[in-house]
Design a protein around this motif. Structure first.
Motif, PDB file in Angstrom:
ATOM      1  N   LYS A 119      30.556  31.333  -7.955  1.00  0.00           N
ATOM      2  CA  LYS A 119      30.155  30.608  -9.157  1.00  0.00           C
ATOM      3  C   LYS A 119      28.665  30.313  -9.210  1.00  0.00           C
ATOM      4  O   LYS A 119      28.061  29.943  -8.212  1.00  0.00           O
ATOM      5  CB  LYS A 119      30.908  29.272  -9.230  1.00  0.00           C
ATOM      6  CG  LYS A 119      32.408  29.430  -9.294  1.00  0.00           C
ATOM      7  CD  LYS A 119      32.798  30.200 -10.537  1.00  0.00           C
ATOM      8  CE  LYS A 119      34.271  30.591 -10.484  1.00  0.00           C
ATOM      9  NZ  LYS A 119      34.608  31.592 -11.484  1.00  0.00           N
ATOM     10  N   GLY A 120      28.104  30.476 -10.415  1.00  0.00           N
ATOM     11  CA  GLY A 120      26.748  29.991 -10.659  1.00  0.00           C
ATOM     12  C   GLY A 120      25.643  30.819 -10.033  1.00  0.00           C
ATOM     13  O   GLY A 120      24.504  30.383  -9.982  1.00  0.00           O
ATOM     14  N   GLN A 121      25.967  31.996  -9.533  1.00  0.00           N
ATOM     15  CA  GLN A 121      24.922  32.801  -8.881  1.00  0.00           C
ATOM     16  C   GLN A 121      24.670  34.069  -9.682  1.00  0.00           C
ATOM     17  O   GLN A 121      24.500  35.140  -9.125  1.00  0.00           O
ATOM     18  CB  GLN A 121      25.325  33.152  -7.437  1.00  0.00           C
ATOM     19  CG  GLN A 121      25.575  31.955  -6.562  1.00  0.00           C
ATOM     20  CD  GLN A 121      24.334  31.084  -6.418  1.00  0.00           C
ATOM     21  OE1 GLN A 121      23.221  31.514  -6.681  1.00  0.00           O
ATOM     22  NE2 GLN A 121      24.523  29.848  -6.028  1.00  0.00           N
ATOM     23  N   PRO A 146      21.603  26.255  -6.332  1.00  0.00           N
ATOM     24  CA  PRO A 146      22.793  25.433  -6.574  1.00  0.00           C
ATOM     25  C   PRO A 146      23.213  25.513  -8.043  1.00  0.00           C
ATOM     26  O   PRO A 146      22.391  25.828  -8.904  1.00  0.00           O
ATOM     27  CB  PRO A 146      22.331  24.013  -6.251  1.00  0.00           C
ATOM     28  CG  PRO A 146      21.062  24.157  -5.507  1.00  0.00           C
ATOM     29  CD  PRO A 146      20.456  25.463  -5.918  1.00  0.00           C
ATOM     30  N   LEU A 147      24.470  25.235  -8.303  1.00  0.00           N
ATOM     31  CA  LEU A 147      24.942  25.222  -9.686  1.00  0.00           C
ATOM     32  C   LEU A 147      24.398  23.993 -10.401  1.00  0.00           C
ATOM     33  O   LEU A 147      24.078  22.987  -9.762  1.00  0.00           O
ATOM     34  CB  LEU A 147      26.471  25.081  -9.723  1.00  0.00           C
ATOM     35  CG  LEU A 147      27.319  26.333  -9.667  1.00  0.00           C
ATOM     36  CD1 LEU A 147      27.365  26.846  -8.259  1.00  0.00           C
ATOM     37  CD2 LEU A 147      28.729  26.013 -10.145  1.00  0.00           C
ATOM     38  N   GLU A 203      28.090  22.424 -14.632  1.00  0.00           N
ATOM     39  CA  GLU A 203      28.846  23.666 -14.389  1.00  0.00           C
ATOM     40  C   GLU A 203      29.839  23.460 -13.259  1.00  0.00           C
ATOM     41  O   GLU A 203      31.002  23.836 -13.348  1.00  0.00           O
ATOM     42  CB  GLU A 203      27.908  24.800 -13.954  1.00  0.00           C
ATOM     43  CG  GLU A 203      27.070  25.397 -15.046  1.00  0.00           C
ATOM     44  CD  GLU A 203      26.019  26.364 -14.474  1.00  0.00           C
ATOM     45  OE1 GLU A 203      25.297  26.944 -15.277  1.00  0.00           O
ATOM     46  OE2 GLU A 203      25.926  26.538 -13.235  1.00  0.00           O
ATOM     47  N   LEU A 204      29.353  22.843 -12.171  1.00  0.00           N
ATOM     48  CA  LEU A 204      30.219  22.637 -11.015  1.00  0.00           C
ATOM     49  C   LEU A 204      31.371  21.713 -11.378  1.00  0.00           C
ATOM     50  O   LEU A 204      32.519  21.935 -10.980  1.00  0.00           O
ATOM     51  CB  LEU A 204      29.414  22.075  -9.838  1.00  0.00           C
ATOM     52  CG  LEU A 204      30.218  21.767  -8.570  1.00  0.00           C
ATOM     53  CD1 LEU A 204      31.042  22.959  -8.106  1.00  0.00           C
ATOM     54  CD2 LEU A 204      29.297  21.329  -7.440  1.00  0.00           C
ATOM     55  N   GLN A 205      31.066  20.686 -12.158  1.00  0.00           N
ATOM     56  CA  GLN A 205      32.115  19.757 -12.579  1.00  0.00           C
ATOM     57  C   GLN A 205      33.229  20.510 -13.325  1.00  0.00           C
ATOM     58  O   GLN A 205      34.412  20.293 -13.079  1.00  0.00           O
ATOM     59  CB  GLN A 205      31.486  18.695 -13.489  1.00  0.00           C
ATOM     60  CG  GLN A 205      32.386  17.502 -13.734  1.00  0.00           C
ATOM     61  CD  GLN A 205      31.688  16.422 -14.568  1.00  0.00           C
ATOM     62  OE1 GLN A 205      30.464  16.330 -14.580  1.00  0.00           O
ATOM     63  NE2 GLN A 205      32.462  15.639 -15.260  1.00  0.00           N
ATOM     64  N   LYS A 256      38.859  14.138 -13.852  1.00  0.00           N
ATOM     65  CA  LYS A 256      37.481  14.022 -14.321  1.00  0.00           C
ATOM     66  C   LYS A 256      36.626  13.185 -13.366  1.00  0.00           C
ATOM     67  O   LYS A 256      35.507  13.556 -13.025  1.00  0.00           O
ATOM     68  CB  LYS A 256      37.504  13.371 -15.715  1.00  0.00           C
ATOM     69  CG  LYS A 256      36.234  13.537 -16.467  1.00  0.00           C
ATOM     70  CD  LYS A 256      36.367  13.068 -17.914  1.00  0.00           C
ATOM     71  CE  LYS A 256      34.977  12.921 -18.486  1.00  0.00           C
ATOM     72  NZ  LYS A 256      34.746  11.679 -19.187  1.00  0.00           N
ATOM     73  N   THR A 257      37.176  12.046 -12.905  1.00  0.00           N
ATOM     74  CA  THR A 257      36.407  11.135 -12.055  1.00  0.00           C
ATOM     75  C   THR A 257      36.006  11.815 -10.748  1.00  0.00           C
ATOM     76  O   THR A 257      34.852  11.769 -10.327  1.00  0.00           O
ATOM     77  CB  THR A 257      37.269   9.902 -11.697  1.00  0.00           C
ATOM     78  OG1 THR A 257      37.838   9.420 -12.905  1.00  0.00           O
ATOM     79  CG2 THR A 257      36.458   8.820 -11.053  1.00  0.00           C
ATOM     80  N   GLN A 258      36.987  12.467 -10.127  1.00  0.00           N
ATOM     81  CA  GLN A 258      36.732  13.104  -8.837  1.00  0.00           C
ATOM     82  C   GLN A 258      35.776  14.299  -8.997  1.00  0.00           C
ATOM     83  O   GLN A 258      34.863  14.483  -8.192  1.00  0.00           O
ATOM     84  CB  GLN A 258      38.058  13.557  -8.229  1.00  0.00           C
ATOM     85  CG  GLN A 258      38.012  13.626  -6.723  1.00  0.00           C
ATOM     86  CD  GLN A 258      39.297  14.165  -6.122  1.00  0.00           C
ATOM     87  OE1 GLN A 258      40.250  14.465  -6.845  1.00  0.00           O
ATOM     88  NE2 GLN A 258      39.335  14.288  -4.822  1.00  0.00           N
ATOM     89  N   ALA A 259      36.017  15.096 -10.051  1.00  0.00           N
ATOM     90  CA  ALA A 259      35.162  16.262 -10.294  1.00  0.00           C
ATOM     91  C   ALA A 259      33.724  15.815 -10.523  1.00  0.00           C
ATOM     92  O   ALA A 259      32.780  16.408 -10.013  1.00  0.00           O
ATOM     93  CB  ALA A 259      35.668  17.055 -11.491  1.00  0.00           C
ATOM     94  N   HIS A 260      33.569  14.729 -11.270  1.00  0.00           N
ATOM     95  CA  HIS A 260      32.210  14.226 -11.536  1.00  0.00           C
ATOM     96  C   HIS A 260      31.540  13.809 -10.239  1.00  0.00           C
ATOM     97  O   HIS A 260      30.433  14.226  -9.930  1.00  0.00           O
ATOM     98  CB  HIS A 260      32.240  13.041 -12.505  1.00  0.00           C
ATOM     99  CG  HIS A 260      30.879  12.460 -12.751  1.00  0.00           C
ATOM    100  ND1 HIS A 260      30.115  12.786 -13.841  1.00  0.00           N
ATOM    101  CD2 HIS A 260      30.104  11.636 -11.990  1.00  0.00           C
ATOM    102  CE1 HIS A 260      28.938  12.176 -13.743  1.00  0.00           C
ATOM    103  NE2 HIS A 260      28.913  11.455 -12.630  1.00  0.00           N
ATOM    104  N   PHE A 261      32.234  12.986  -9.464  1.00  0.00           N
ATOM    105  CA  PHE A 261      31.625  12.487  -8.216  1.00  0.00           C
ATOM    106  C   PHE A 261      31.255  13.647  -7.286  1.00  0.00           C
ATOM    107  O   PHE A 261      30.142  13.729  -6.775  1.00  0.00           O
ATOM    108  CB  PHE A 261      32.553  11.499  -7.502  1.00  0.00           C
ATOM    109  CG  PHE A 261      31.995  11.072  -6.175  1.00  0.00           C
ATOM    110  CD1 PHE A 261      30.926  10.182  -6.104  1.00  0.00           C
ATOM    111  CD2 PHE A 261      32.492  11.596  -4.986  1.00  0.00           C
ATOM    112  CE1 PHE A 261      30.370   9.805  -4.884  1.00  0.00           C
ATOM    113  CE2 PHE A 261      31.944  11.226  -3.757  1.00  0.00           C
ATOM    114  CZ  PHE A 261      30.882  10.338  -3.706  1.00  0.00           C
ATOM    115  N   LEU A 262      32.205  14.573  -7.068  1.00  0.00           N
ATOM    116  CA  LEU A 262      31.940  15.661  -6.115  1.00  0.00           C
ATOM    117  C   LEU A 262      30.821  16.586  -6.593  1.00  0.00           C
ATOM    118  O   LEU A 262      30.002  17.034  -5.801  1.00  0.00           O
ATOM    119  CB  LEU A 262      33.216  16.457  -5.842  1.00  0.00           C
ATOM    120  CG  LEU A 262      34.230  15.734  -4.952  1.00  0.00           C
ATOM    121  CD1 LEU A 262      35.449  16.609  -4.727  1.00  0.00           C
ATOM    122  CD2 LEU A 262      33.617  15.361  -3.608  1.00  0.00           C
ATOM    123  N   ALA A 263      30.794  16.870  -7.893  1.00  0.00           N
ATOM    124  CA  ALA A 263      29.753  17.759  -8.423  1.00  0.00           C
ATOM    125  C   ALA A 263      28.374  17.148  -8.195  1.00  0.00           C
ATOM    126  O   ALA A 263      27.430  17.826  -7.801  1.00  0.00           O
ATOM    127  CB  ALA A 263      29.978  18.025  -9.906  1.00  0.00           C
TER     128      ALA A 263
END
Ligand SMILES: [Zn+2]
Length: 319
Positions: free
Chosen positions: A7-9, A165-166, A170-172, A183-190
């Motif tokens: 992803k993202g590369q 890095p993404l 995008e990463l979220q 959504k909460t977890q994806a936001h924090f980890l991204a």
């Protein structure tokens, strides 16, 4: 796994696809960029592309050669990594012996040197000799997030491909759509992993949300935190904890500077952050953030960790 899954590369992958399509892969590559953003996956895709038995690699749905490479079971794929934090001369000598042979069953042999900066000076010297005259039927891929630790003469003999890095957004999206995170977890980890998919995925299966919130409760919300709790952990754990505490003060500092609310790492605790921002001035937040990030750096050195943490505590919570 295929190029599309990295992803993202887009840029790095396009460059590599171009090289492969025109069969002008150089003898040696340097894939550089932050840890956990797909460099090693890309190196394995190159290995597949060079050995794929279907007429068009990009359309291959898993020929025997690609499957073996995927599982690290292809005799012409060699992955060299550090033992006890160093890549020792013996590993490079072995590479030197193997590179002299013809490929066993593929078209090209691939040598992936993971964390290439961990080669000691002796190893780098030996590799340099190999790079001076790499055999035509081999490709060497060096992977690193610290190219500055490599001899300049090594770098100049490799084609450098940069991996970035993404974007956090995008990463979220990737974490939500392809890994089923809420959504909460994806936001924090991204945001916490700074756009590095590999790191986000490593953290996703841990209890990171609960742990980070418990840390914030204990050390950022409570009036008198107990530093001994922190000092009792081992170094990698302390580093993780300090990084989380740093994320809290970084958020507050940037919010004070006018950062959009949606861009904070700890978005799930936006209201408490805003109250911290309300009650602190710039200098205080800046000082707290510097004290924590400074401690993370000290942690790498051979110091009295307990003393350092108590110092940090005194700086953060002297009020
Ligand atoms: Zn294939």
């Amino acid at each position: 796994m295929s190029f599309q899954d990295i992803k993202g590369q887009v840029k790095a992958i396009d460059i590599l696809k171009g090289y492969i399509a025109e069969s002008r892969l150089a003898g040696a590559y340097l894939f550089c960029g932050a840890e956990g953003i797909g460099k090693k996956l890309a190196a394995k895709e190159v290995a597949k592309a060079l050995n794929c038995s279907s007429s068009d690699f990009l359309l291959c749905e898993g020929c025997p050669s690609c499957l073996k490479i995927e599982k690290n079971q292809h005799p012409d794929l060699h992955i060299i990594s550090a033992e006890e934090s160093e890549i020792k001369i013996e590993s490079i000598r072995q590479l030197q012996r193997e590179i002299a042979f013809k490929p066993y069953e593929g078209k090209k042999k691939i040598f992936i040197i993971d964390d290439a900066h961990k080669m000691n000076k002796e190893s780098q010297g030996a590799l340099l000799k190999i790079l001076e005259e790499p055999p035509k039927d081999s490709v060497i891929v060096l992977i690193t997030d610290r190219p500055k630790l490599l001899f300049k003469t090594i770098i100049s003999r490799c084609k450098t491909v940069k991996f970035l890095p993404l974007l956090r957004q995008e990463l979220q999206e990737v974490l939500k759509k392809e890994h089923g995170l809420d959504k909460t977890q994806a936001h924090f980890l991204a945001y916490f992993s700074e756009g590095r998919l590999g790191r986000a995925l490593r953290l996703k299966d841990t209890d990171i949300m609960r742990e980070k919130n418990s840390l914030i409760d204990r050390f950022c919300i409570r009036a008198k935190p107990n530093i001994d709790d922190l000092a009792a952990m081992d170094k990698p754990e302390i580093r993780d904890c300090l990084n989380i505490l740093a994320s809290w003060y970084r958020d507050a500092y940037l919010l004070k500077a006018g950062l959009d609310h949606s861009e904070v790492i700890n978005f799930d605790r936006k209201n408490e952050l805003l109250s911290l921002v309300e009650n602190s001035d710039f200098a205080e937040l800046d000082e707290a953030l510097n004290a924590i990030t400074g401690s993370v750096l000290y942690l790498e050195k051979n110091i009295n960790v307990k003393l350092m943490l108590h110092n940090l505590g005194a700086q953060l919570w002297r009020g």
